[in-house]
Design an enzyme around this catalytic site. Structure first.
Site, short mmCIF file in Angstrom:
data_model
loop_
_atom_site.label_atom_id
_atom_site.label_comp_id
_atom_site.label_asym_id
_atom_site.label_seq_id
_atom_site.Cartn_x
_atom_site.Cartn_y
_atom_site.Cartn_z
N LYS A 263 0.86 -1.18 0.00
CA LYS A 263 0.00 0.00 0.00
C LYS A 263 0.91 1.24 0.00
CE LYS A 263 -4.26 1.62 2.21
NZ LYS A 263 -5.30 1.24 3.21
N GLU A 349 -19.13 -5.59 10.33
CA GLU A 349 -20.11 -4.87 11.15
C GLU A 349 -21.20 -5.81 11.68
OE1 GLU A 349 -19.01 -3.83 8.21
OE2 GLU A 349 -18.05 -1.91 8.61
N ARG A 377 -25.01 -1.89 7.46
CA ARG A 377 -24.72 -3.27 7.04
C ARG A 377 -25.16 -4.28 8.10
NH1 ARG A 377 -19.74 -4.84 3.54
NH2 ARG A 377 -21.12 -3.96 1.97
C1 LIG Z 1 -18.69 -1.92 5.05
C2 LIG Z 1 -17.48 -1.02 5.17
N1 LIG Z 1 -16.88 -0.90 6.36
C3 LIG Z 1 -15.81 -0.10 6.49
C4 LIG Z 1 -15.33 0.61 5.42
C5 LIG Z 1 -14.19 1.57 5.61
N2 LIG Z 1 -13.00 1.17 4.81
C6 LIG Z 1 -12.71 1.71 3.66
S1 LIG Z 1 -11.33 1.09 2.97
C7 LIG Z 1 -11.10 0.05 4.29
C8 LIG Z 1 -9.94 -0.87 4.36
C9 LIG Z 1 -9.92 -1.73 3.14
O1 LIG Z 1 -8.77 -2.57 3.20
P1 LIG Z 1 -8.37 -3.37 1.88
O2 LIG Z 1 -9.58 -3.99 1.31
O3 LIG Z 1 -7.27 -4.26 2.26
O4 LIG Z 1 -7.91 -2.25 0.85
P2 LIG Z 1 -6.54 -1.39 0.88
O5 LIG Z 1 -6.91 -0.07 1.52
O6 LIG Z 1 -5.54 -2.15 1.66
O7 LIG Z 1 -6.16 -1.23 -0.55
C10 LIG Z 1 -12.11 0.22 5.22
C11 LIG Z 1 -12.21 -0.51 6.50
C12 LIG Z 1 -15.99 0.46 4.20
N3 LIG Z 1 -15.62 1.16 3.10
N4 LIG Z 1 -17.05 -0.36 4.09
#
Ligand SMILES: Cc1ncc(C[n+]2csc(CCOP(=O)(O)OP(=O)(O)O)c2C)c(N)n1
Ligand SMILES: CC(=O)[C@@H](O)[C@H](O)COP(=O)(O)O
Ligand SMILES: [Mg+2]
Length: 635
Positions: A263, A349, A377
């Site tokens: 990342k 969630e 959710r």
């Molecule tokens: C249902 C939901 N919960 C929380 C989030 C907040 N959120 C956005 S990106 C993220 C982390 C995603 O991690 P990953 O899928 O590994 O993507 P990366 O940022 O590492 O590329 C979170 C928790 C969300 N978008 N949707």
């Protein structure tokens, strides 16, 4: 214009009008393009702000996928979509991206209405495989759809919904590509056993062993009907091209490609940052220093976290739960104080809520701390596991109301309606940071059933905050300023705007009472009765969709036969247009209900109903007329 016809001194990115242009580039040219795309992404986000780290982590994946697959006929679905900036730069939106997350500009996530190369909208995580499988089955029924590629992060993969889709896809056996973008990061470091499993699979590659094959460990995905490939280096573009071309050739069922990425890759300040610059404001490229928006005081999030810590210091039953948003909710602060009483369940969630229900049933005092939009959710868990069992789960609902640049998918617009209609729920909204502290204390002490309190993104005043909140009487609001003609009954932080409107209405000779409802459930009916009886117009104001606090007040008044015209009643809520548009930064200030909106409504209503300036009609009869009884001639 064919790509090849442009002079070769022109940067490749200038020559890409459409992803199909990538398919006439050599692998070496694609390598160059990836470098240009990374620089463009850094330059862009340094001006616009947004989600940087995740976009930088998928530069090579984006180029490789668009070089091998043929969107829009092939469907490319980005999970969460916060990493889609390079994808948007390659799919005809390069110029538009300068207005990223601004009025009229592209969203920060994929959106169907924006481009045929965005077959499915995102922003809430873990939906890509379900949607992708839908496209694949539609194809198999004859729809003009080619291949389906879902790119999902290791964080997003931790959500139940992703496994529901994997489970189904593995059984259906349809040809679909799932590219697991494993950078061993969520917003913060990932949690959970899946992350450990992925770490074991990726270890050979991460430790620099050439082939990276993890033959020693069978991946979970193979057990679930997918052919698993990898782990592969997600930044080795030529390797990715060869792998994807081969998979495209041979796949006859569900394929999972495990790509190991970093990342923030390629930008030193991102790679060195703890959060890999997940979300940034505009920044200086040379130093990585971000522009700091002027803060009026501590964020509501910080005030909440400090208040919860203060409560937890006196009560060992208090525990805190976050769903992969430890930093955003302030639970990271709580975790530093009480590591053993803090739980980050990952992007889960639904599990978070029922886990909290189990904790409450077990005698603990759980604070389930989830953004309003993400709490959506877990609605069945809220109803089925918490409300119907009357379990005292405490819901700390951050980002309630509009959130600005993240737009409609993140608007915390619906929680009042979806909670206050549930049996046994207590629903509060803090009007300022001091009230937020009181609501934390009130929730901590409330064992009679589920209780929720909401507060917005942004900062409070930070003025005269107490060391610890005081317990509020349940179901009691408060009059903040008294007047006579109009009553403004605010639920939440629009109270400040009501006080400002009171000021400007006074200059028009209109006398205004301002009250803070504090509770949407149970309603303070005595306060409502008093306001309706002693004013010409009652206006409720809430930063939420129609169907929340104001609807409950109307329902109460209708049931009491008090909507009889003696006192006009209006409800101010977020119009669909405010909620549905990508509420970009500059709109943020005006898109929220503000003093001007309130003043306009009051003046307009009074003028229309001829009530301006008339003395209040105070109803002093022995009891309210029964509904439908003879109207008292008030005009
Ligand atoms: C249902 C939901 N919960 C929380 C989030 C907040 N959120 C956005 S990106 C993220 C982390 C995603 O991690 P990953 O899928 O590994 O993507 P990366 O940022 O590492 O590329 C979170 C928790 C969300 N978008 N949707
Ligand atoms: C992509 C995503 O869903 C999160 O990164 C979200 O944008 C965080 O919002 P805040 O910036 O309000 O914490
Ligand atoms: Mg990740």
């Amino acid at each position: 214009m064919s790509l090849l016809s442009v002079s070769s001194t022109t940067p490749l990115l200038d020559r890409v009008r459409d992803p199909s242009d990538l398919r006439v580039l050599s692998d070496d040219e694609l390598l160059c393009l990836a470098g240009e795309l990374r620089s463009e992404t850094i330059n862009l986000v340094s001006e616009t702000g947004g989600h940087l780290g995740s976009s930088l982590g998928v530069i090579e994946l984006t180029v490789a996928i668009h070089a091998v697959f043929d969107t829009p006929r092939d469907k490319l679905i980005w999970d969460v979509g916060h990493q889609c900036y390079p994808h948007k730069l390659l799919t005809g939106r390069r110029a538009a991206m300068r207005a990223l997350r601004k009025k009229g500009g592209p969203s920060g996530f994929t959106r169907r209405t924006e481009s045929e190369h965005d077959p499915f909208g995102a922003a809430h995580s873990s939906t890509s495989i379900s949607a992708g499988l839908g496209f694949a089955v539609a194809r198999d029924f004859g729809a003009d759809i080619g291949d389906v590629v879902c790119v999902i992060g290791d964080g997003a993969m931790s959500a139940g919904m992703a496994f529901e889709a994997i489970n189904n896809a593995g059984a259906l056996g349809r040809r679909i590509y799932v590219i697991l973008n494993d950078n061993a990061m969520s917003i913060s470091p990932p949690t959970g056993a899946l992350s450990t499993h992925l770490g074991k699979l990726a270890a050979p590659l991460r430790s620099g062993q050439e082939d990276g094959s993890s033959a020693a460990i069978t991946s979970l995905f193979e057990q679930l009907g997918f052919s698993y490939h990898g782990p592969v280096d997600g930044h080795d573009l030529k390797g990715l091209l060869a792998t994807l071309r081969g998979l495209r050739q041979d796949a006859d069922g569900p394929v999972l490609l495990h790509a190991v990425t970093r990342k923030g890759a390629g930008y030193v300040h991102a790679e060195q940052a703890a959060d890999k610059l997940h979300g940034v404001t505009p920044f200086d490229i040379a130093t990585g220093a971000q522009a700091k928006p002027r803060a009026t005081g501590p964020s509501f999030t910080k005030v909440f976290a400090n208040a919860l810590i203060a409560e937890a210091e006196c009560d060992p039953r208090i525990v805190a739960i976050t769903a992969a948003m430890a930093g955003g909710t302030g639970i990271d602060m709580f975790a530093r104080a009480f590591p053993e009483r803090s739980f980050d369940v990952g992007i889960a969630e639904q599990h978070a809520v029922t886990f909290a229900a189990g904790l409450a049933a077990g005698g603990m005092r759980p604070f389930c701390t989830i953004y309003s939009t993400f709490l959506q959710r877990a609605y069945d868990q809220i109803v089925h596991d918490v409300a119907l069992q009357g379990l005292p789960v405490r819901f700390a609902i951050d980002r309630a109301g509009l959130v600005g640049a993240d737009g409609p998918t993140h608007a915390g617009a619906f929680d009042i309606g979806y909670l206050a209609n549930l049996p046994g729920f207590t629903v509060m909204a803090a009007s300022d940071d001091t009230e937020l502290m009181h609501m934390v204390a009130t929730a901590a002490a409330h064992d009679a059933g589920p209780i929720a309190f909401r507060y917005p993104r942004g900062e409070g005043s930070g003025i005269d905050l107490p060391a610890k909140g005081s317990i509020l009487p349940i179901g009691r609001g408060r009059v903040v300023e008294t007047g006579s003609t109009v009553a403004l009954l605010s639920f939440g932080t629009r109270l400040g705007q009501c006080l400002a409107a009171r000021q400007s209405l006074a200059e028009r000779g209109i006398s205004v009472t301002v009250a803070d409802a504090r509770f949407a459930k149970p309603l303070d009916t005595a306060l409502i009765d008093e306001l309706v009886s002693n004013h010409r117009l009652l206006v409720t104001i809430e930063e939420g969709a129609t169907g929340g606090f104001g609807a409950l007040v109307l329902h109460y008044l209708a049931g009491r036969g008090m909507l009889d015209g003696r006192c006009g009643v209006r409800t101010m809520t977020l119009p669909d247009s405010f909620i549905a548009q990508a509420a970009p930064d500059e709109m943020y200030a005006t898109a929220r209900l503000n003093a001007d909106h309130i003043e306009q409504l009051v003046v307009g209503t009074l003028a229309r109903t001829g009530r301006e300036g008339q003395p209040p009609l105070s109803y002093t009869g022995p009891e309210r007329p029964s509904p439908g009884s003879r109207r008292i001639a008030a005009e």
